[in-house]
Design an enzyme around this catalytic site. Structure first.
Site, PDB file in Angstrom:
ATOM      1  N   ALA A 159      41.861  31.292  38.385  1.00 47.79           N
ATOM      2  CA  ALA A 159      40.513  32.334  38.584  1.00 47.79           C
ATOM      3  C   ALA A 159      40.280  32.762  37.216  1.00 47.79           C
ATOM      4  O   ALA A 159      41.044  32.986  36.314  1.00 47.79           O
ATOM      5  CB  ALA A 159      41.094  33.266  39.505  1.00 47.79           C
ATOM      6  N   MET A 160      38.920  33.190  37.165  1.00 46.22           N
ATOM      7  CA  MET A 160      38.249  33.419  35.846  1.00 46.22           C
ATOM      8  C   MET A 160      39.199  35.127  35.589  1.00 46.22           C
ATOM      9  O   MET A 160      39.011  35.516  34.355  1.00 46.22           O
ATOM     10  CB  MET A 160      36.757  33.671  35.983  1.00 46.22           C
ATOM     11  CG  MET A 160      36.376  34.798  37.095  1.00 46.22           C
ATOM     12  SD  MET A 160      34.595  34.529  37.106  1.00 46.22           S
ATOM     13  CE  MET A 160      34.225  35.482  38.661  1.00 46.22           C
ATOM     14  N   ARG A 161      39.658  35.810  36.413  1.00 40.53           N
ATOM     15  CA  ARG A 161      40.467  37.247  35.984  1.00 40.53           C
ATOM     16  C   ARG A 161      41.766  36.882  35.144  1.00 40.53           C
ATOM     17  O   ARG A 161      42.347  37.807  34.605  1.00 40.53           O
ATOM     18  CB  ARG A 161      40.587  37.838  37.313  1.00 40.53           C
ATOM     19  CG  ARG A 161      41.513  37.524  38.189  1.00 40.53           C
ATOM     20  CD  ARG A 161      41.606  38.187  39.421  1.00 40.53           C
ATOM     21  NE  ARG A 161      42.405  37.399  40.351  1.00 40.53           N
ATOM     22  CZ  ARG A 161      42.091  36.816  41.591  1.00 40.53           C
ATOM     23  NH1 ARG A 161      40.845  36.275  41.573  1.00 40.53           N
ATOM     24  NH2 ARG A 161      43.133  36.244  42.248  1.00 40.53           N
ATOM     25  N   TYR A 162      42.108  35.528  35.203  1.00 39.78           N
ATOM     26  CA  TYR A 162      43.349  35.091  34.453  1.00 39.78           C
ATOM     27  C   TYR A 162      43.212  34.591  33.407  1.00 39.78           C
ATOM     28  O   TYR A 162      43.845  34.614  32.380  1.00 39.78           O
ATOM     29  CB  TYR A 162      44.254  34.510  35.379  1.00 39.78           C
ATOM     30  CG  TYR A 162      44.697  34.828  36.865  1.00 39.78           C
ATOM     31  CD1 TYR A 162      45.531  36.122  36.770  1.00 39.78           C
ATOM     32  CD2 TYR A 162      44.384  34.363  38.005  1.00 39.78           C
ATOM     33  CE1 TYR A 162      45.764  36.878  38.123  1.00 39.78           C
ATOM     34  CE2 TYR A 162      44.813  35.110  39.189  1.00 39.78           C
ATOM     35  CZ  TYR A 162      45.449  36.172  38.949  1.00 39.78           C
ATOM     36  OH  TYR A 162      45.786  36.635  40.398  1.00 39.78           O
ATOM     37  N   THR A 163      42.271  33.649  33.015  1.00 41.25           N
ATOM     38  CA  THR A 163      41.772  33.037  31.731  1.00 41.25           C
ATOM     39  C   THR A 163      41.129  33.563  30.827  1.00 41.25           C
ATOM     40  O   THR A 163      40.488  34.740  31.237  1.00 41.25           O
ATOM     41  CB  THR A 163      41.134  31.721  32.300  1.00 41.25           C
ATOM     42  OG1 THR A 163      39.814  31.980  32.902  1.00 41.25           O
ATOM     43  CG2 THR A 163      41.827  30.958  33.169  1.00 41.25           C
TER      44      THR A 163
END
Length: 748
Positions: free
Chosen positions: A123-127
């Protein structure tokens, strides 16, 4: 007549047909121009362009620190792209995957998917992400007056209409998209090759597609697999803008094992393994013993296929896998782009690059004009500074004593408004540091630059030279070697069901009542097998499990069955009529197996026959095929194998004790029919069953013919046949006394 009307209360009314047509047309144009198709100039769709621009505005250059991808996506959808965050993030992920983009625009940190599962990204919150060095080729000239700007969706910000690409990015990374009524499929290409072709077209505006393809022979995917389309097919793609190309995996033979080291573009090793495993489970790959995935960080693709033995033809096996799995893939090509005129069109290569060169030339000209304007403005400011330096006391006096010093300064020193503003904005402490030499040095440098800029803008040749040099510099900075070799190869063929079968020796047995079965090996005694009550052995044929079993019935029709489908000889078999549909009352008179080119003697007891191959007898129809035409009263004789020996002799014996011997070569080779006369028997005598052929065989030199008549038998060697030799179709000679009623013959 207008479809627009007004009601009594002033409400506007429009015909439903008109409204829906306009609404759908507006939607279609939006999808085509603002969503699905890339622009020729920068090769980007709107969402991709907005992501790259938003990241540049966030300061995420190639040398900056990574930032959370959610930050970028938030800016994109909040400022420029009013759509779902998942759509924007997926577009961003695609630009970060080195196995999807030939020259990625986003440098990702974290889980951005894998070739086996491109959708497995975190998810974009991790990358985290930033722009790549290559993205500078699209953004480097953005703030230099090179492109037009448009207001964003809410009119609070401006965004670039197109990015000032320094290279033909439209071909480099390719793209796919589906609009309304049209689509685009552009494969990736090699930067150096595209630049070389572009430079050739720049210097030779009338260059043909064939000439350009000498510099850019074909696509270059982000994989080491082979492009196997022919040069003609690739040339047709670039000439028409449409077509298809094929890619094939790279494999090597390592100590008998097949090792796959590169897969086609967008192929998943996991899916390939699953496809092969499914064939193994379905027993469609009996020649494969094992399958392993040995891929790791050092070897991103390493799939191992272990053949069952060293006798397996690995070339044939790989051809089958290429035809039946994703080890070979076909890609549609449709070079449909939005041109510099704002209209979508499928473009051939020369037109595409020609339009891009027009776009690039305009971009460079605008950049030079913008720089020229900045240089001229700076020279005016420097002139104003020089006046201040030479007349500092007077300038200070005017500023201190005049209520409105600006017009006084303009009149006193013959200044324009911009120069007067610049003098008034100059801080007093800066005046003390002004140095005449520094100002004059800067003026000289800028005047030289202005002259050079003006000269370039006034000369089409110098402008073309500048475009060429900048293209060469970009190729040197961002280019790399080709990854996908172009190797023309033939079309892969899947193995047939017979090819996939093992070629084990078998013996097929047919009983008198028509029950058929198959036993492993050739050392079987068919007569010793158990039969149903009242049934007995009739025919046996020895062959291999991957060969067809051919039967001939009493009406002259031939049939075939795959040997591997027959029941085991451990039981008593199955009725052959359960698999075939012979005419009512017909009985089977022959059973044979062998290679397709094996020659057979097909004959009737009326004394007619011909030579056929085993392939001529094979029929996929359960009702068989008409092979032998029988004269009235005649019966079918069992097929006889014909050796390839040109000196082979045919021996035929009638019930009246006549025997004729002649070379088999005198009989014609036919696919079907009545055949030619073998021995002369009157038709009336055949129809009345007064005379007919009782035995027919073929023998070669060194073999012996044995005649059986009741309990008697006699042996005739090849050399003893001279007395019975004659021309085909003759009556033959009488056999010795006691052999006037021959029952059968045998060749040893």
């Amino acid at each position: 007549m207008s479809d627009l009307t007004f009601s009594a209360d002033g409400e506007e009314t429009i015909a439903l047909k008109t409204f829906t047509e306009k609404a759908y047309l507006d939607y279609s144009m939006y999808v085509i121009l603002d969503r699905a198709l890339p622009h020729l100039g920068d090769g980007l769709k709107p969402v991709q362009r907005r992501i790259v621009y938003a990241m540049s505005e966030l300061g995420l250059a190639a040398n900056a620190k990574y930032k959370k991808s959610a930050r970028t996506v938030g800016d994109v959808i909040g400022k420029f792209h009013p759509h779902g965050d998942s759509a924007a993030y997926e577009a961003m992920v695609l630009m970060a995957q080195p196995f999807s983009y030939r020259y990625p625009l986003v440098d990702g940190q974290g889980n951005w998917g894998s070739p086996d599962n491109p959708k497995s990204f975190a998810a974009m919150r991790y990358t985290e992400s930033r722009l790549t060095k290559y993205a500078e080729a699209l953004l480097g000239e953005l703030g230099q007056g090179t492109v037009d700007w448009l207001p964003n969706f809410d009119g609070t910000l401006d965004e670039p209409k197109v990015l000032p690409a320094q290279v033909p990015n439209i071909l480099l990374n390719g793209t796919t998209g589906i609009a309304v009524g049209m689509a685009t499929d552009i494969p990736p290409h090699n930067l150096r090759e595209v630049v070389n072709a572009t430079i050739h077209l720049l210097e030779n505006p009338d260059a043909t597609v064939t000439e350009l393809c000498q510099f850019m022979p074909g696509p270059d995917m982000p994989t080491d697999a082979e492009i196997i389309s022919s040069r003609q097919d690739l040339l047709k793609i670039y000439e028409t803008g449409r077509g298809a190309l094929r890619m094939r995996a790279i494999w090597t033979d390592e100590e008998g094992d097949i090792v796959i080291t590169a897969l086609p573009y967008q192929s998943s090793g996991e899916k390939v393994m699953e496809q092969i495993a499914n064939q193994m489970q379905a027993k469609k790959l009996p020649m494969v013993a094992d399958l392993r995935d040995e891929s790791d960080h050092e070897n991103p693709t390493r799939l191992v296929i272990v053949p069952r033995s060293n006798r397996v033809d690995v070339e044939q096996l790989m051809n089958h896998l290429f035809a039946t799995t994703d080890l070979e893939r076909s890609y549609r090509v449709n070079i449909n782009v939005i041109g510099i005129d704002g209209k979508p069109q499928v473009k051939p290569l020369n037109l595409l690059l020609s339009e891009w060169l027009s776009f690039r030339t305009v971009t460079v000209r605008r950049r030079l004009q913008h720089r020229l304007q900045k240089v001229e403005e700076r020279l005016l400011r420097l002139a104003a500074l020089m006046l201040v330096y030479l007349n500092v006391d007077e300038v200070i006096h005017i500023i201190r004593t005049e209520d409105h010093p600006k017009p006084v300064l303009m009149e006193r020193f013959n200044l324009i408004e911009m120069q007067a503003d610049y003098i008034l904005d100059t801080r007093l402490r800066q005046l003390a540091r002004l140095e005449e030499m520094k100002i004059r040095e800067e003026q000289e440098a800028l005047e030289k630059e202005r002259a050079d800029l003006q000269q370039t803008l006034d000369s089409a040749r110098r402008l073309k030279t500048l475009v060429r040099k900048e293209l060469q510099a970009a190729a040197e900075l961002y280019g790399d070697d080709r990854r996908s070799p172009i190797v023309e190869r033939g079309e892969a063929q899947a193995l047939t069901e017979a090819d996939l079968l093992t070629n084990d020796p078998i013996t097929v047995v047919l009983s008198d009542k028509g029950w058929i079965r198959s036993a492993k090996g050739h050392d079987i005694d068919p007569a010793a097998l158990s039969y149903k009550s009242g049934d007995s052995f009739r025919f046996a044929a020895r062959g291999k499990s991957n060969q067809p079993v051919v039967l001939l019935d009493s009406t002259g029709r031939s049939y075939s069955l795959p040997a591997h489908t027959l029941p085991s000889a451990r039981g008593q078999g199955e009725p052959v009529t359960g698999k075939l549909s012979p005419p009512s009352g017909a009985t089977f008179e022959g059973l044979i197996m062998g290679e397709g080119e094996q020659k057979l003697l097909i004959s009737s007891d009326a004394g007619y026959g011909f030579i056929a191959t085993l392939d001529d007898l094979v029929s996929k129809n359960s009702k068989g095929k008409n092979l032998l035409n029988l004269p009235a009263g005649a019966r079918v004789l069992a097929p006889v194998l014909v050796p390839s020996d040109d000196s082979a002799l045919l021996a035929v014996v009638t019930n009246e004790g006549r025997m004729l011997v002649f070379p088999v070569a005198e009989l014609p080779q036919l696919a079907r029919g009545k055949g030619n006369k073998i021995i002369n028997i009157a038709s009336a005598r055949v129809e009345a069953r007064q005379e007919y052929v009782v035995a027919i065989t073929v023998l070669t030199s060194g073999q012996t013919l044995t005649l059986y008549a009741g309990k008697r038998k006699t042996l005739m060697k090849f050399a003893d046949m001279e007395h019975y030799l004659g021309e085909r179709g003759r009556r033959g000679h009488k056999l010795p006394r006691g052999f006037q009623k021959v029952d059968s013959v045998e060749v040893v």
